[in-house]
Scaffold this active site. Sequence first.
Site, mmCIF file in Angstrom:
data_model
loop_
_atom_site.group_PDB
_atom_site.id
_atom_site.type_symbol
_atom_site.label_atom_id
_atom_site.label_comp_id
_atom_site.label_asym_id
_atom_site.label_seq_id
_atom_site.Cartn_x
_atom_site.Cartn_y
_atom_site.Cartn_z
ATOM 1 N N GLU A 174 62.987 25.679 35.798
ATOM 2 C CA GLU A 174 63.329 26.785 36.712
ATOM 3 C C GLU A 174 62.125 27.665 37.069
ATOM 4 O OE1 GLU A 174 66.773 28.719 34.982
ATOM 5 O OE2 GLU A 174 67.938 26.875 35.058
ATOM 6 N N GLU A 281 71.986 18.154 34.970
ATOM 7 C CA GLU A 281 72.953 19.116 34.414
ATOM 8 C C GLU A 281 74.191 19.234 35.317
ATOM 9 O OE1 GLU A 281 71.114 22.868 33.484
ATOM 10 O OE2 GLU A 281 69.229 21.944 32.895
HETATM 11 C C1 XIL Z 1 72.623 27.133 29.254
HETATM 12 C C2 XIL Z 1 73.553 26.623 28.166
HETATM 13 O O1 XIL Z 1 74.615 25.880 28.757
HETATM 14 C C3 XIL Z 1 74.104 27.797 27.367
HETATM 15 O O2 XIL Z 1 74.854 27.268 26.278
HETATM 16 C C4 XIL Z 1 72.948 28.630 26.850
HETATM 17 O O3 XIL Z 1 73.474 29.738 26.185
HETATM 18 C C5 XIL Z 1 72.069 29.090 28.011
HETATM 19 O O4 XIL Z 1 71.574 27.962 28.723
HETATM 20 N N1 XIL Z 1 70.078 25.716 33.455
HETATM 21 C C6 XIL Z 1 69.498 25.181 32.347
HETATM 22 C C7 XIL Z 1 70.220 25.171 31.057
HETATM 23 O O5 XIL Z 1 68.432 24.552 32.444
HETATM 24 O O6 XIL Z 1 69.339 25.229 29.936
HETATM 25 C C8 XIL Z 1 71.232 26.284 30.978
HETATM 26 O O7 XIL Z 1 72.021 26.012 29.837
HETATM 27 C C9 XIL Z 1 72.095 26.309 32.222
HETATM 28 C C10 XIL Z 1 71.271 26.506 33.457
#
Ligand code: XIL
Length: 377
Positions: A174, A281
């Site tokens: 990100e 994701e």
């Molecule tokens: C999120 C997880 O799902 C949560 O459990 C944690 O508390 C915070 O991070 N983009 C990403 C992930 O790259 O690492 C994030 O995951 C969601 C958004």
Amino acid sequence: MKPPAHTPHPSRSAAHLLPQGQKGTPRRAVLLSGLALAACGRASVQAAPAAAPLKALVPAPVGVAVMRGQLEDTAWTTLARREISQLTPEWEMKMEYILAQDGGWRFDAPDRIATFARASGMRLHGHALIWYSQGQDWFEAIKPARRAAAFDDYIAVVAGRYRGQLAGWDVVNEAVAEDGDGLRSCHWSAQFGQDGYIARAFAQTRAADPDAVLFLNDYNLENLPRKGATFLRLVERLLAAGAPITGIGTQGHLDIDIPAGQITAFMRDAAAFGLPIHVSELDAPMGAGLLDRARRDARRALQTARVMEYAEAFAALPERQRYAFTLWGLRDGDSFVNRQGGGDSPLAFDDAGRPTALHQALVQGFSAPATVRKERG
Ligand code: XIL
């Protein structure tokens, strides 16, 4: 702050990490069973627990996000072993877990996940070494003259520890600004510059692990075409500067209200780099008000259309560019979307482990006739 001594894993090519299940099932037979299921419509999919496993349906490793606690849940592990061929630690391989509050380093949870993946014949994907949203207090508490060494040391220790155990890393997560207008400013960019910290992270990770696929990973790349364009320009710029970026990660937290075609357009532009692509994701929240049947059906229809589009765009990639197709959770209740009040259905299985409408969208998307999604060479 010295990390615990660890024995670096012998460096082996990542090829041994390919999941066994990937090779077994003849895809055509599985696709036909998928088509039959899809043709039967929703009820039979819900009633047909013996649907072909996703890992046989998808022409690439199928991943899910995992937390250590889920490995103690036999319902979770049974469903994952049947359906899944790759794991991504949801948060326990990130800085917020590894750099413990007491100044120590914690590896028990990521080690447990790595052991489970290996024992289950699943690939492991590392997430995430450097992220704008973590590590600020730790980093800014270090004397400025020591910060570069601390940054490099963190990557060397963590990427070195899992060398030979994982197929790839989200090296930087990100980096692009929320609205796509340039890059984020953060504690890492304050120290090394915006492109600088990213290039440094990739170079340090490559030095620690010569075999892993190294990803730049981000979200909203398909939802916001401007952000996707900025991301791809960043990849181009870093590659031109010699950064060892060897994979592109598009998170795929879908906005189901986007117009048809945006997903396909981003995947086409990303594919032009010739690098492995990780849909890293995927989830497709439908939002609030789902108790109203008409609204729920309307949201499901949009979800199905966008998820099918993602599946078809990914399947249309050349095989060498299909790194993995990862869902950000196994069952709807596992989704971080449902942690602030549940009720959404953004994933492929419900809490009883039954296929959801999103699962059916994946079956239809990945079962589209080859002529529809002719591989681009
Ligand atoms: C999120 C997880 O799902 C949560 O459990 C944690 O508390 C915070 O991070 N983009 C990403 C992930 O790259 O690492 C994030 O995951 C969601 C958004």
